[in-house]
Design a protein around this motif. Structure first.
Motif, mmCIF file in Angstrom:
data_model
loop_
_atom_site.group_PDB
_atom_site.id
_atom_site.type_symbol
_atom_site.label_atom_id
_atom_site.label_comp_id
_atom_site.label_asym_id
_atom_site.label_seq_id
_atom_site.Cartn_x
_atom_site.Cartn_y
_atom_site.Cartn_z
ATOM 1 N N PHE A 287 -3.229 -3.551 -11.613
ATOM 2 C CA PHE A 287 -2.112 -2.999 -10.842
ATOM 3 C C PHE A 287 -2.062 -3.657 -9.468
ATOM 4 O O PHE A 287 -0.991 -4.021 -8.972
ATOM 5 C CB PHE A 287 -2.289 -1.485 -10.713
ATOM 6 N N GLY A 288 -3.230 -3.824 -8.855
ATOM 7 C CA GLY A 288 -3.306 -4.459 -7.542
ATOM 8 C C GLY A 288 -2.875 -5.908 -7.562
ATOM 9 O O GLY A 288 -2.317 -6.411 -6.576
ATOM 10 N N ALA A 289 -3.131 -6.604 -8.683
ATOM 11 C CA ALA A 289 -2.685 -7.993 -8.793
ATOM 12 C C ALA A 289 -1.169 -8.082 -8.707
ATOM 13 O O ALA A 289 -0.613 -8.916 -7.977
ATOM 14 C CB ALA A 289 -3.191 -8.604 -10.098
ATOM 15 N N GLY A 290 -0.490 -7.204 -9.456
ATOM 16 C CA GLY A 290 0.973 -7.170 -9.384
ATOM 17 C C GLY A 290 1.471 -6.761 -8.015
ATOM 18 O O GLY A 290 2.436 -7.327 -7.482
ATOM 19 N N TRP A 291 0.804 -5.778 -7.421
ATOM 20 C CA TRP A 291 1.166 -5.285 -6.084
ATOM 21 C C TRP A 291 1.056 -6.415 -5.057
ATOM 22 O O TRP A 291 1.952 -6.607 -4.226
ATOM 23 C CB TRP A 291 0.239 -4.131 -5.723
ATOM 24 N N SER A 292 -0.046 -7.174 -5.099
ATOM 25 C CA SER A 292 -0.246 -8.257 -4.133
ATOM 26 C C SER A 292 0.755 -9.382 -4.347
ATOM 27 O O SER A 292 1.212 -10.009 -3.385
ATOM 28 C CB SER A 292 -1.674 -8.796 -4.220
ATOM 29 N N LEU A 293 1.117 -9.663 -5.605
ATOM 30 C CA LEU A 293 2.101 -10.699 -5.890
ATOM 31 C C LEU A 293 3.489 -10.312 -5.393
ATOM 32 O O LEU A 293 4.347 -11.170 -5.169
ATOM 33 C CB LEU A 293 2.145 -10.987 -7.391
ATOM 34 N N ALA A 294 3.691 -8.998 -5.220
ATOM 35 C CA ALA A 294 4.960 -8.523 -4.658
ATOM 36 C C ALA A 294 4.937 -8.525 -3.138
ATOM 37 O O ALA A 294 5.919 -8.143 -2.496
ATOM 38 C CB ALA A 294 5.251 -7.111 -5.169
ATOM 39 N N GLY A 295 3.801 -8.938 -2.562
ATOM 40 C CA GLY A 295 3.698 -9.024 -1.108
ATOM 41 C C GLY A 295 3.073 -7.825 -0.450
ATOM 42 O O GLY A 295 3.074 -7.712 0.792
ATOM 43 N N GLY A 296 2.514 -6.895 -1.239
ATOM 44 C CA GLY A 296 1.940 -5.683 -0.688
ATOM 45 C C GLY A 296 0.485 -5.848 -0.277
ATOM 46 O O GLY A 296 -0.227 -6.705 -0.802
ATOM 47 N N GLU A 297 0.066 -5.019 0.673
ATOM 48 C CA GLU A 297 -1.331 -4.977 1.094
ATOM 49 C C GLU A 297 -2.084 -3.965 0.238
ATOM 50 O O GLU A 297 -1.534 -2.938 -0.159
ATOM 51 C CB GLU A 297 -1.428 -4.577 2.569
ATOM 52 N N LEU A 298 -3.353 -4.246 -0.029
ATOM 53 C CA LEU A 298 -4.130 -3.379 -0.920
ATOM 54 C C LEU A 298 -4.899 -2.290 -0.181
ATOM 55 O O LEU A 298 -5.089 -1.198 -0.720
ATOM 56 C CB LEU A 298 -5.103 -4.221 -1.753
ATOM 57 N N LEU A 299 -5.355 -2.573 1.016
ATOM 58 C CA LEU A 299 -6.222 -1.635 1.723
ATOM 59 C C LEU A 299 -5.399 -0.697 2.598
ATOM 60 O O LEU A 299 -5.523 -0.682 3.839
ATOM 61 C CB LEU A 299 -7.247 -2.392 2.554
ATOM 62 N N ASN A 300 -4.520 0.072 1.954
ATOM 63 C CA ASN A 300 -3.755 1.058 2.707
ATOM 64 C C ASN A 300 -3.395 2.250 1.822
ATOM 65 O O ASN A 300 -3.603 2.242 0.601
ATOM 66 C CB ASN A 300 -2.479 0.440 3.316
ATOM 67 N N ARG A 301 -2.869 3.283 2.440
ATOM 68 C CA ARG A 301 -2.559 4.538 1.764
ATOM 69 C C ARG A 301 -1.479 4.360 0.693
ATOM 70 O O ARG A 301 -1.554 4.963 -0.388
ATOM 71 C CB ARG A 301 -2.110 5.565 2.805
ATOM 72 N N ASP A 302 -0.465 3.545 0.975
ATOM 73 C CA ASP A 302 0.634 3.363 0.018
ATOM 74 C C ASP A 302 0.135 2.834 -1.312
ATOM 75 O O ASP A 302 0.551 3.309 -2.383
ATOM 76 C CB ASP A 302 1.682 2.397 0.594
#
Length: 324
Positions: free
Chosen positions: A164-179
């Motif tokens: 899930f985090g791989a997809g999130w990061s590819l969308a430009g999102g940061e991993l180490l946060n509440r969202d």
């Protein structure tokens, strides 16, 4: 003759990665990408164009780390796989453990080195983390696969957080946060449920081999209750932090879990993770329509490989009756 042998070896190496099991990895990465981008059901008519082809390529490269983990798990579980029957490619000697290990190392290096070469450090770190959890899951002295709670927790982490985090990061999102954590939580819980359910049929073989999985320690019914609680929690969190995708996955999956609760037989046991998992991946396929034909092609090629190469029918792995 040498060329033919090389081609056969290539096919054997390809299928020890269990390519059909990579589809859920792509699916959870798609969930992460979709969620980070903030897409909604209203965006579905143009979903074919929401994820660019290069993003899909990066998801596949990341999934090579999980493919390596599948190989490592088979190497570690040779004894268990032989007891559980079927056609385990490494345990039955189709591919030697040494060659399998070398291929796993190759996939691992590619999954980390290629993202690093293109300055995708987060993706490389996630590949490395997937490999680390896979090693802890498969090998002694850790052997998370044979420890209660840790067995399904590590699986859910691999899919619901890392993929899930791989997809999130590819969308430009940061991993180490509440969202990220709040968005990933229901997917993590969904995978907890599926992971527990998938181990229930293996309980006899696991007991014989001394693997203390959650199902072995608690028994199938109590383990199923925990899976049901995880699934309901995923549905509740999808309402607290609104996520229509996970809500639909919950609605489509819960009937199979209630079915096994009411009638704890083999049919409902397998329906929890087979039908429930298939429904979840159909949802992912709706988000990324290209996944559906790719998954069907992977299934057909897997079916064809086992039928022609090993004379068994996939996925039952029952020998094909020869005509006389």
């Amino acid at each position: 003759m040498k060329l033919k042998s090389s081609a056969v070896l290539f096919l054997d190496l390809l299928f020890i990665t269990r390519p059909l099991l990579l589809v859920p990895v792509w699916g959870f990465a798609a969930f992460g990408y979709w969620r980070c981008k903030g897409f909604s059901i209203a965006d579905l008519p143009r979903s074919l164009f929401l994820i660019q082809p290069q993003v899909l390529l990066w998801i596949i490269i990341f999934s090579l780390s999980v493919a390596a983990v599948y190989i490592l798990n088979q190497i570690a579980d040779i004894e268990v796989d032989l007891k559980n029957g079927g056609k385990p490619l490494i345990a039955s000697g189709v591919v030697s453990p040494a060659i399998s290990m070398a291929f796993a190392v190759f996939l691992s290096v590619v999954s980390i080195a290629v993202p690093l070469a293109f300055s995708r450090t987060t993706l490389a770190l996630l590949s490395g983390l997937a490999l680390l959890i896979g090693i802890l899951y498969s090998f002694k002295p850790f052997s998370f696969s044979g420890r209660p709670i840790l067995d399904f927790f590590s699986n859910a982490t691999g899919y619901g957080l890392i993929a899930f985090g791989a997809g999130w990061s590819l969308a430009g999102g940061e991993l180490l946060n509440r969202d990220f954590l709040f968005s990933a939580l229901p997917y993590f819980l969904l995978m907890c449920a599926g992971s527990i359910s998938s181990t229930l049929p293996d309980r006899p073989g696991d007991m014989e081999c001394g693997k203390n999985t959650t199902a072995v320690v608690l028994g199938n019914f109590k383990a199923h209750v925990i899976a049901l609680i995880c699934l309901i929690s995923a549905g509740l969190f999808s309402l607290i932090n609104p996520d229509s995708v996970i809500t639909i996955c919950f609605i489509g999956t819960i009937p199979f879990y209630l079915g096994y609760l009411i009638a704890p037989n083999r049919f409902w046991m397998e329906a929890t993770y087979k039908a429930g998992g298939a429904f979840t991946m159909i949802c992912a396929g709706v988000l990324i329509p290209l996944m559906i034909p790719v998954a069907l092609i992977v299934f057909f090629m897997t079916w064809l490989y086992f039928r022609l190469r090993h004379g068994v029918s996939y996925p039952t792995l029952v020998p094909v009756n020869s005509r006389t």
